[in-house]
Design an enzyme around this catalytic site. Structure first.
Site, PDB file in Angstrom:
ATOM      1  N   ASP A  70      40.811 -85.983-134.789  1.00  0.00           N
ATOM      2  CA  ASP A  70      39.166 -86.836-135.773  1.00  0.00           C
ATOM      3  C   ASP A  70      39.420 -85.580-136.392  1.00  0.00           C
ATOM      4  O   ASP A  70      38.603 -85.036-136.122  1.00  0.00           O
ATOM      5  CB  ASP A  70      39.413 -87.827-134.860  1.00  0.00           C
ATOM      6  CG  ASP A  70      39.377 -88.435-135.465  1.00  0.00           C
ATOM      7  OD1 ASP A  70      40.153 -88.995-136.688  1.00  0.00           O
ATOM      8  OD2 ASP A  70      38.182 -88.527-135.470  1.00  0.00           O
ATOM      9  N   GLU A  74      44.005 -83.702-138.694  1.00  0.00           N
ATOM     10  CA  GLU A  74      43.931 -84.616-139.668  1.00  0.00           C
ATOM     11  C   GLU A  74      43.064 -83.752-140.839  1.00  0.00           C
ATOM     12  O   GLU A  74      41.443 -84.547-140.380  1.00  0.00           O
ATOM     13  CB  GLU A  74      43.719 -85.932-139.068  1.00  0.00           C
ATOM     14  CG  GLU A  74      43.069 -86.661-140.246  1.00  0.00           C
ATOM     15  CD  GLU A  74      41.846 -88.346-139.712  1.00  0.00           C
ATOM     16  OE1 GLU A  74      42.708 -89.225-140.198  1.00  0.00           O
ATOM     17  OE2 GLU A  74      41.376 -88.137-138.822  1.00  0.00           O
TER      18      GLU A  74
END
Length: 764
Positions: free
Chosen positions: A440, A493
């Site tokens: 993330d 990401e």
């Protein structure tokens, strides 16, 4: 050999082992400083120096084993025990039962006329209880030199086996080894329900320059709650959960829990074959979900009864679980982690989570988990200034503070912190058999000036804005995971144009297997959110992604981030009436599933949920109930998603050459006035699939689409406008044969009827 079956003790000249966890009675007061008259015939051990005694009692002693326990000296064997609240302590061994002298402050000692240290136990008497226990301070360190060496080097790939709480048998006695890294601490004590949360009795020893503190507590078993009381450099104390805890209390409680796994995996077949194809050359359609809200109130084991069947029926190849690591605030959706090694206990135990992963594997579904190496929250019982100084976070406050989320960034340049994160990635793959990690917020890690104003950051050693320490961490993590776990994929990401995110580390890349294509997502959603009459002015939003489509190995994400905070659900982004919204929703998914890249769809969007996602209430399952008048509309979209996945998986042209230009060719990229797009996909053997999308609300009759000359006929294999999906039913019932009419630069073409707001797939 158990302590009960050991032969008579032999005389030793060193302290031996055998501990057990004492328990002070509830409601007891702090021990009074007193020195009672010595029991008959027992001399007290030589008194501790005042400073050493103070350090021991105040939690500042680095080596309590040097003053507690038993050891030979002139005149016999000296015993010293720290038992707050005890009325008396008696040494018990074969042929020996001697009460020690009360020195006050919970200390008891005695100099016994023995020639060696016996195998002894302690009989501890409280006001209303009497227990016989092993002495924790007779034991040698339960952590090996190799572990300490690897920790010191920052190279312990199985760090969770060395740090944290480990139920074990040590020197023939069952108990739990506690180890924690706290290099700045003046002292560390372990406390828990086994000591009625009084930390005084259990000071830990420092294992040299490693910064690790250790104590083996006999008798402490699985299920025990614990924390560490750390004496900071300024002399203050802080009570902390274990950074390496593998199980924790259900929030808002935050104690760590001693645990061990006994789970027997049933997924050997899955594990053996998952590495047969490289992920970017295999079919991958991902169903992203938030476990706690997918079906609110279900446990891991209850989810295992429902989730695999649902995902398998819809044809997804993988699930992606939003963070399952322990986090105190449910509203963070799991992205503010405090327990990096502990699956959240909100839904069960770590073995219960293993059961869920196992069930998904047995259903043929891969499991990707979101992994959060970018930051951690500031809770004062967790990682922030863990031992009284910045430890896991950067020492420079400007580097430590994450400007967007009010959290703290890891110090990626510190070897022990890097080890903590790399080993954490290994942990989820090894202990829970996960098939992928989605890192993330990678962009926030890569740039020193990320969301920072001028003057709030300092450049790297080369004068640049790149965080070279974060780059090194991500490269090490990826290289380690791919070396140890063939078939596992790592996903970034990453929302910028950083070069080489999915390039191998030996070629200078970050080493991820896949990268979320945030640009494609934003561009295409901008296009479909426009009224059809205005789409011609934004035509490039649908085609621009192909300019860079093969620069990385991409995932096309319609994720949770796009259906919250006022962004509306996917179907609600579409203009027009309800029919047009659903039609555009279906057409967009058909375009997306045929486009180069892997697919990811967040829960609720598979049946065109109209409202935004709520972490409290989850998807609007009620819209599928037969009592709801529009249930058929939502069921139709879900049927389309099922058929998209099944047709996709059965069509190698859509995934075998996903990341190379040879797998794609535009047919029609310039029909802006018509809102039409057409392209070809090719399998390794050259077999094609044709995708044609019409994002206008009109049926286009006799539309020419150029096709390869060598293909004799084309048949429709998917049409998002079919009536079972909620469409108007415009389709080609028979195979189409190319006609010698040039179109889009090709010698032959198909004469097609394009359904309104729909995508059609055709194959030979």
């Amino acid at each position: 050999m158990s302590a009960a079956r050991q032969p008579s003790p032999t005389v030793r000249d060193k302290a031996a082992p055998e501990p057990a966890a004492p328990a002070a009675p509830k409601g007891a007061r702090a021990p009074r400083a007193r020195r009672a008259a010595p029991p008959h015939g027992v001399r007290p051990a030589p008194a501790l120096a005042a400073e050493e005694r103070a350090r021991l009692l105040e939690g500042r002693h680095h080596d309590p084993h040097a003053v507690l326990g038993a050891r030979t000296q002139r005149g016999g064997v000296a015993f010293r025990v720290l038992r707050p609240y005890a009325k008396a302590v008696t040494v018990v061994a074969k042929g020996l039962r001697t009460e020690l002298v009360d020195e006050g402050d919970g200390l008891f000692s005695g100099l016994l006329p023995l020639t060696g240290v016996p195998d002894y136990r302690l009989l501890v008497t409280y006001d209303s209880d009497e227990i016989e226990v092993h002495d924790p301070y007779r034991f040698l360190p339960a952590l090996g030199e190799l572990d300490l060496h690897l920790i010191g080097e920052g190279r312990h790939e199985e760090l969770w086996t060395a740090l944290g709480s480990q139920p074990m048998e040590h020197q023939g006695v069952a108990g739990t080894r506690f180890t924690v890294w706290a290099p700045n601490a003046l002292g560390v004590r372990v406390t828990g329900d086994f000591s009625y949360w009084d930390a005084v009795a259990y000071p830990m020893r420092s294992l040299g320059a490693s910064g690790v503190w250790e104590l083996f507590l006999p008798g402490v078993a699985e299920g025990a709650l614990y924390k560490y009381e750390i004496t900071r450099p300024d002399g203050g104390r802080t009570l902390r959960a274990d950074p390496m805890a593998r199980y924790a209390e259900v929030p808002p409680a935050n104690a760590s829990i001693v645990t061990a796994s006994r789970y027997e995996w049933q997924d050997a077949e899955w594990m053996a074959r998952r590495g047969a194809l490289a992920p970017h050359q295999a079919p991958m359609s991902v169903y992203e979900l938030h476990l706690a809200s997918w079906r609110p109130g279900l446990s891991y084991r209850q989810l295992a009864e429902q989730l695999p069947a649902y995902v398998k029926e819809l044809g997804f190849t993988h699930v992606e679980l939003m963070p399952v690591a322990e986090h105190p605030f449910g509203g963070s959706w799991g992205y503010q982690v405090t327990g990096f090694y502990a699956p959240t206990s909100r839904m069960g135990t770590p073995d219960d989570f293993r059961f869920l992963v196992d069930a998904l594997h047995r259903a043929g579904i891969g499991v990707i988990v979101d992994w959060v190496p970018a930051h951690f929250p500031r809770d004062d019982w967790a990682l922030a200034e863990f031992d009284g100084r910045p430890l896991y976070e950067h020492q420079d406050p400007r580097r430590a503070a994450h400007p967007d989320w009010g959290t703290l960034e890891f110090d990626y340049g510190r070897k022990e912190v890097r080890n903590f994160l790399v080993a954490n990635a290994v942990y989820w793959c090894q202990e829970f058999h996960v098939d992928g990690l989605r890192a993330d917020a990678v962009a926030s890690m890569l740039y020193l000036d990320y969301s920072r104003d001028e003057g709030d950051w300092s450049p790297n050693a080369h004068g640049g804005r790149e965080d070279l320490d974060a780059v090194a961490l991500l490269q090490e993590m990826n290289a380690t995971v791919y070396r140890r776990f063939p078939g596992v994929v790592t996903i970034a990401e990453e929302s910028t144009a950083w070069d080489g995110v999915t390039r191998p580390t030996d070629s200078g890349g970050l080493g991820f297997g896949l990268k979320w294509n945030m640009g494609w997502m934003h561009d295409t959603l901008r296009y479909v959110s426009k009224e059809p009459v205005h789409r011609k002015y934004h035509h490039h939003d649908m085609t621009f992604g192909m300019v860079y489509a093969f620069s990385e190995n991409f995932v096309l994400p319609i994720s949770h981030d796009e259906v919250v905070h006022g962004k509306r659900s996917l179907v609600s982004k579409m203009p027009g009436d309800w029919w047009q919204q659903r039609a555009t929703h279906r057409a967009y998914l058909g375009f997306m599933w045929a486009h180069p890249g892997k697919q990811l769809l967040f829960m609720g969007q598979e049946f065109a949920q109209g409202s935004e996602w709520s972490e409290t209430y989850g998807p609007d399952w009620w819209v599928l109930d037969s009592s709801y008048p529009a249930a058929g509309d939502h069921l139709g979209v879900r049927s389309l998603v099922r058929d998209l996945n099944r047709t996709y998986t059965a069509s190698p042209a859509l995934w075998e050459r996903d990341s190379v230009p040879e797998g794609f060719a535009w047919v029609e990229a310039d029909a802006a006035d018509d809102n039409v797009f057409a392209f070809l996909r090719f399998a390794r053997d050259g077999s094609p699939l044709l995708c044609v999308s019409n994002f206008s609300p009109v049926v286009r009759h006799g539309y020419r689409i150029g096709v390869p000359q060598e293909v004799g006929q084309w048949r429709e294999v998917l049409n998002t406008d079919l009536e079972p999906y909620g469409g108007s039913g415009v389709h080609h019932a028979r195979a189409l044969r190319p006609e010698p009419v040039p179109a889009q630069g090709r010698a032959v073409s198909l004469r097609m009827t394009l359904p309104p707001m729909a995508t059609v797939w055709l194959r030979p």
